[in-house]
Design a protein around this motif. Structure first.
Motif, PDB file in Angstrom:
ATOM      1  N   ALA A 348      32.786  18.530 -79.337  1.00  0.00           N
ATOM      2  CA  ALA A 348      34.118  18.416 -79.474  1.00  0.00           C
ATOM      3  C   ALA A 348      34.590  19.855 -78.512  1.00  0.00           C
ATOM      4  CB  ALA A 348      34.758  18.566 -80.771  1.00  0.00           C
ATOM      5  N   GLY A 349      35.786  19.936 -78.244  1.00  0.00           N
ATOM      6  CA  GLY A 349      36.348  21.149 -77.496  1.00  0.00           C
ATOM      7  C   GLY A 349      37.836  21.297 -77.528  1.00  0.00           C
ATOM      8  N   LEU A 350      38.279  22.490 -77.073  1.00  0.00           N
ATOM      9  CA  LEU A 350      39.706  22.593 -76.992  1.00  0.00           C
ATOM     10  C   LEU A 350      39.940  23.127 -75.830  1.00  0.00           C
ATOM     11  CD1 LEU A 350      40.087  24.656 -80.677  1.00  0.00           C
ATOM     12  CD2 LEU A 350      40.838  22.251 -80.102  1.00  0.00           C
ATOM     13  N   ILE A 379      35.387  11.926 -86.995  1.00  0.00           N
ATOM     14  CA  ILE A 379      35.499  13.318 -86.738  1.00  0.00           C
ATOM     15  C   ILE A 379      36.240  14.043 -88.031  1.00  0.00           C
ATOM     16  CG2 ILE A 379      36.945  15.171 -85.583  1.00  0.00           C
ATOM     17  CD1 ILE A 379      36.344  13.941 -82.962  1.00  0.00           C
ATOM     18  N   ASP A 380      35.837  15.024 -88.601  1.00  0.00           N
ATOM     19  CA  ASP A 380      36.339  15.830 -89.733  1.00  0.00           C
ATOM     20  C   ASP A 380      36.645  17.270 -89.125  1.00  0.00           C
ATOM     21  OD1 ASP A 380      35.920  14.001 -92.105  1.00  0.00           O
ATOM     22  OD2 ASP A 380      34.096  13.882 -91.066  1.00  0.00           O
ATOM     23  N   VAL A 381      37.632  17.908 -89.381  1.00  0.00           N
ATOM     24  CA  VAL A 381      37.977  19.284 -89.129  1.00  0.00           C
ATOM     25  C   VAL A 381      38.263  20.166 -90.387  1.00  0.00           C
ATOM     26  CG1 VAL A 381      39.497  20.486 -87.811  1.00  0.00           C
ATOM     27  CG2 VAL A 381      39.131  18.145 -87.000  1.00  0.00           C
ATOM     28  N   CYS A 382      37.837  21.190 -90.183  1.00  0.00           N
ATOM     29  CA  CYS A 382      37.908  22.066 -91.467  1.00  0.00           C
ATOM     30  C   CYS A 382      38.133  23.781 -90.882  1.00  0.00           C
ATOM     31  CB  CYS A 382      36.425  22.376 -92.222  1.00  0.00           C
ATOM     32  SG  CYS A 382      35.762  20.744 -92.718  1.00  0.00           S
ATOM     33  N   VAL A 383      39.247  24.051 -91.637  1.00  0.00           N
ATOM     34  CA  VAL A 383      39.753  25.547 -91.487  1.00  0.00           C
ATOM     35  C   VAL A 383      39.876  26.219 -92.816  1.00  0.00           C
ATOM     36  CG1 VAL A 383      41.459  27.079 -90.735  1.00  0.00           C
ATOM     37  CG2 VAL A 383      40.876  25.194 -89.359  1.00  0.00           C
ATOM     38  N   SER A 384      39.107  27.245 -93.134  1.00  0.00           N
ATOM     39  CA  SER A 384      39.086  28.084 -94.585  1.00  0.00           C
ATOM     40  C   SER A 384      38.596  27.062 -95.559  1.00  0.00           C
ATOM     41  CB  SER A 384      40.440  28.684 -94.734  1.00  0.00           C
ATOM     42  OG  SER A 384      40.835  29.604 -93.890  1.00  0.00           O
ATOM     43  N   ASP A 385      37.830  26.268 -95.225  1.00  0.00           N
ATOM     44  CA  ASP A 385      37.121  25.240 -96.381  1.00  0.00           C
ATOM     45  C   ASP A 385      38.083  24.195 -96.714  1.00  0.00           C
ATOM     46  OD1 ASP A 385      34.773  26.693 -96.550  1.00  0.00           O
ATOM     47  OD2 ASP A 385      35.639  28.274 -97.785  1.00  0.00           O
ATOM     48  N   CYS A 387      39.358  20.571 -95.407  1.00  0.00           N
ATOM     49  CA  CYS A 387      38.747  19.629 -94.553  1.00  0.00           C
ATOM     50  C   CYS A 387      39.735  18.319 -94.476  1.00  0.00           C
ATOM     51  CB  CYS A 387      37.370  19.259 -94.788  1.00  0.00           C
ATOM     52  SG  CYS A 387      36.086  20.752 -94.834  1.00  0.00           S
ATOM     53  N   SER A 388      39.768  17.682 -93.328  1.00  0.00           N
ATOM     54  CA  SER A 388      40.650  16.487 -93.332  1.00  0.00           C
ATOM     55  C   SER A 388      39.700  15.637 -92.195  1.00  0.00           C
ATOM     56  CB  SER A 388      41.943  16.792 -92.915  1.00  0.00           C
ATOM     57  OG  SER A 388      42.066  17.551 -91.598  1.00  0.00           O
ATOM     58  N   ARG A 389      39.973  14.390 -92.611  1.00  0.00           N
ATOM     59  CA  ARG A 389      39.419  13.480 -91.600  1.00  0.00           C
ATOM     60  C   ARG A 389      40.617  13.184 -90.470  1.00  0.00           C
ATOM     61  NH1 ARG A 389      35.923   9.479 -92.295  1.00  0.00           N
ATOM     62  NH2 ARG A 389      34.649  10.956 -93.192  1.00  0.00           N
ATOM     63  N   LEU A 390      39.986  13.294 -89.281  1.00  0.00           N
ATOM     64  CA  LEU A 390      40.972  13.003 -88.144  1.00  0.00           C
ATOM     65  C   LEU A 390      40.828  11.734 -87.334  1.00  0.00           C
ATOM     66  CD1 LEU A 390      43.029  14.076 -86.207  1.00  0.00           C
ATOM     67  CD2 LEU A 390      41.333  15.311 -84.768  1.00  0.00           C
ATOM     68  N   PRO A 391      41.575  10.452 -87.828  1.00  0.00           N
ATOM     69  CA  PRO A 391      41.132   9.315 -87.319  1.00  0.00           C
ATOM     70  C   PRO A 391      41.516   9.274 -85.739  1.00  0.00           C
ATOM     71  CG  PRO A 391      43.102   9.493 -88.425  1.00  0.00           C
ATOM     72  CD  PRO A 391      42.690  10.829 -88.532  1.00  0.00           C
ATOM     73  N   VAL A 410      34.193  21.672 -86.782  1.00  0.00           N
ATOM     74  CA  VAL A 410      34.334  20.145 -86.402  1.00  0.00           C
ATOM     75  C   VAL A 410      33.026  19.363 -86.291  1.00  0.00           C
ATOM     76  CG1 VAL A 410      34.936  18.545 -84.735  1.00  0.00           C
ATOM     77  CG2 VAL A 410      36.038  20.891 -84.609  1.00  0.00           C
ATOM     78  N   LYS A 411      33.032  18.456 -87.251  1.00  0.00           N
ATOM     79  CA  LYS A 411      31.859  17.465 -87.528  1.00  0.00           C
ATOM     80  C   LYS A 411      32.279  16.273 -86.904  1.00  0.00           C
ATOM     81  CE  LYS A 411      30.809  15.729 -91.510  1.00  0.00           C
ATOM     82  NZ  LYS A 411      30.421  15.459 -93.058  1.00  0.00           N
ATOM     83  N   LEU A 412      31.082  15.855 -85.850  1.00  0.00           N
ATOM     84  CA  LEU A 412      31.124  14.629 -85.193  1.00  0.00           C
ATOM     85  C   LEU A 412      30.223  13.923 -85.727  1.00  0.00           C
ATOM     86  CD1 LEU A 412      31.606  17.201 -82.798  1.00  0.00           C
ATOM     87  CD2 LEU A 412      32.562  15.294 -81.631  1.00  0.00           C
ATOM     88  N   THR A 413      30.175  12.484 -85.838  1.00  0.00           N
ATOM     89  CA  THR A 413      29.356  11.588 -86.491  1.00  0.00           C
ATOM     90  C   THR A 413      29.238  10.391 -85.442  1.00  0.00           C
ATOM     91  OG1 THR A 413      29.405  12.213 -88.651  1.00  0.00           O
ATOM     92  CG2 THR A 413      28.454  10.394 -88.227  1.00  0.00           C
ATOM     93  N   SER A 414      28.414   9.691 -84.782  1.00  0.00           N
ATOM     94  CA  SER A 414      28.280   8.656 -83.880  1.00  0.00           C
ATOM     95  C   SER A 414      26.645   8.232 -83.695  1.00  0.00           C
ATOM     96  CB  SER A 414      28.795   9.078 -82.456  1.00  0.00           C
ATOM     97  OG  SER A 414      28.837   8.120 -81.856  1.00  0.00           O
ATOM     98  N   GLY A 415      26.610   7.002 -84.482  1.00  0.00           N
ATOM     99  CA  GLY A 415      25.407   6.205 -84.000  1.00  0.00           C
ATOM    100  C   GLY A 415      24.378   6.928 -84.870  1.00  0.00           C
TER     101      GLY A 415
END
Length: 428
Positions: A348-350, A379-385, A387-391, A410-415
């Motif tokens: 992931a990137g910004l 994708i899950d995104v966390c700031v200061s512990d 976290c939220s799922r980003l659909p 950022v946590k990415l899960t695939s395959g």
């Protein structure tokens, strides 16, 4: 008789509606060097120096003094933007053009856009040569979409300004050609922002229905698509390598190692974090064994940068990569023999190294994802512990506790594979 009467009633009703909604289109001068010019928003300005509103460097072609001068120099390459809250604004417009004269001391890529009650519009770019006065004519519908809009600010930006290069931008004769008078306020119409897919406010942006697997991408914010990177291999080398691997990309071991090291590191500067997504995708894309396998990473990155800039860096897309490739691995110390090993870039990137304000909204738009797969990563995104799922197609709002350098996990899960990344941004 009844049909004739009905026809007359319909005609009268139509004429009445036309009379009520008819608008008189008038030219509105926003700046011409006379009167009280206005101000530039301090919170959104990334130009190195504040504007000089009534400067005089003499006549420069069709540009007569006084005019606006924006100038400066920075020690890093970057985008300089600012919002002109001119004294003649707000103005209600329906179609027409935004006209303005510009001149720069260096060759630049200049962007112009508008914002108002419906959010921030699309950026329209022009390549402006050095020391030539140009009159730009930008269709309002191209920036804001069709219909009635209330314009509150005129935005202008220089994109990709080199480090240590003193650059000056002159602006004059800013005009809206179709200002109208209306009694009702111009709120968003039911069913959408009316600005197209790139409408800039976080609440107004609607993710595209792009098929991420497709290599095709139509321009979103920019006026044209970026050229693909040059291929590393000749046609003959491609055919030879294709006999050794089923993957569509054949990366060198050195490039593979750089990719893995960048994904494994716990910390990096905000500027380095911003650079890594495109750098790693460049490593993969340039080593393609055939063309048009994935979407052009350069084009996607440029579009993401433009969208972030148009939204004052408080709203931006998350860049996503999920691409399989092969890398060459030596079989002995002398590397007299090698083989291809399968690998995967899941990253992931910004598009920006900084965030304007304490809140950032991220959108997971498939337009900004590069993949060969039908399914996009989870994708899950966390700031200061927190976290939220980003659909896919969704947004998430992040809030930072303080200014300065902050971490986004950022946590990415695939395959069946998971990649955890730390992205750093500077909160301003």
């Amino acid at each position: 008789m009844s049909n004739r009467m009905l026809g007359r009633i319909v005609s009268i009703a139509a004429l009445t509606v036309m009379a009520v909604h008819a608008q008189v289109c008038e030219e509105k001068v926003l700046y011409n060097g006379a009167g009280t010019p206005g101000q530039m928003d301090v919170s959104s300005r990334t130009f190195p120096e504040p504007p000089e509103w009534l400067t005089n460097w003499g006549e420069m072609g069709s540009m007569k003094p006084p005019y606006i001068r924006l100038s400066g120099m920075k020690n890093v390459r970057g985008d300089w933007i600012g919002a002109l809250a001119l004294h003649a604004l707000p103005a209600d417009v329906q179609g027409g053009f935004l006209r303005l004269k510009v001149r720069t001391t260096q060759r630049v890529r200049l962007g112009v856009w508008l914002s108002g009650t419906k959010g921030v519009g699309n950026v329209v770019f022009n390549d402006v040569p050095a020391n030539e006065t140009r009159e730009l004519k930008v269709a309002v519908e191209k920036v804001l979409g069709s219909g009635m809009h209330r314009v509150e600010k005129v935005w202008i930006g220089l994109f990709g300004v080199p480090a240590y290069q003193y650059t000056t931008l002159f602006v004059d004769d800013v005009v809206l050609t179709c200002s109208v008078k209306q009694s009702a306020p111009t709120g968003p119409a039911d069913g959408g922002s009316g600005m197209g897919v790139a409408a800039g406010s976080p609440s107004g942006y609607v993710a595209t229905n792009t098929v991420a697997q497709s290599p095709a991408r139509a321009p979103l914010c920019l006026s044209s698509t970026a050229a693909p990177s040059s291929a590393a291999y000749s046609d003959e080398a491609r055919r030879r390598l294709a006999d050794s691997t089923t993957e569509k990309f054949a990366v060198s071991f050195k490039e593979h190692r750089q990719i893995r090291e960048s994904l494994a590191q716990d910390e990096c500067s905000p500027k380095e974090c911003r650079r890594l997504w495109y750098r790693n995708m460049f490593f993969v894309d340039r080593n393609r064994l055939r063309d048009s396998v994935i979407a052009n990473p350069k084009g996607i990155f440029d579009e993401a940068v433009a969208l972030a800039a148009a939204n004052n860096y408080s709203f931006m897309p998350l860049l996503v990569a999920d691409v399989a490739y092969a890398f060459s691995e030596c079989q002995d110390t002398l590397c007299s023999a090698s083989r291809f090993t399968k690998a995967r870039l899941l990253q992931a990137g910004l598009p920006s190294s900084f965030v304007r304000g304490s809140k950032l909204t991220l959108v997971y738009d498939p337009y900004f994802a590069v993949t060969q797969n039908k399914t996009l990563p989870q994708i899950d995104v966390c700031v200061s512990d927190k976290c939220s799922r980003l659909p896919v197609g969704g947004k998430t709002a992040l809030e930072f506790e303080s200014a300065g350098v902050q971490k986004i996990v950022v946590k990415l899960t695939s395959g069946g594979e998971t990649q955890r990344q730390n992205l750093y941004v500077e909160v301003k």
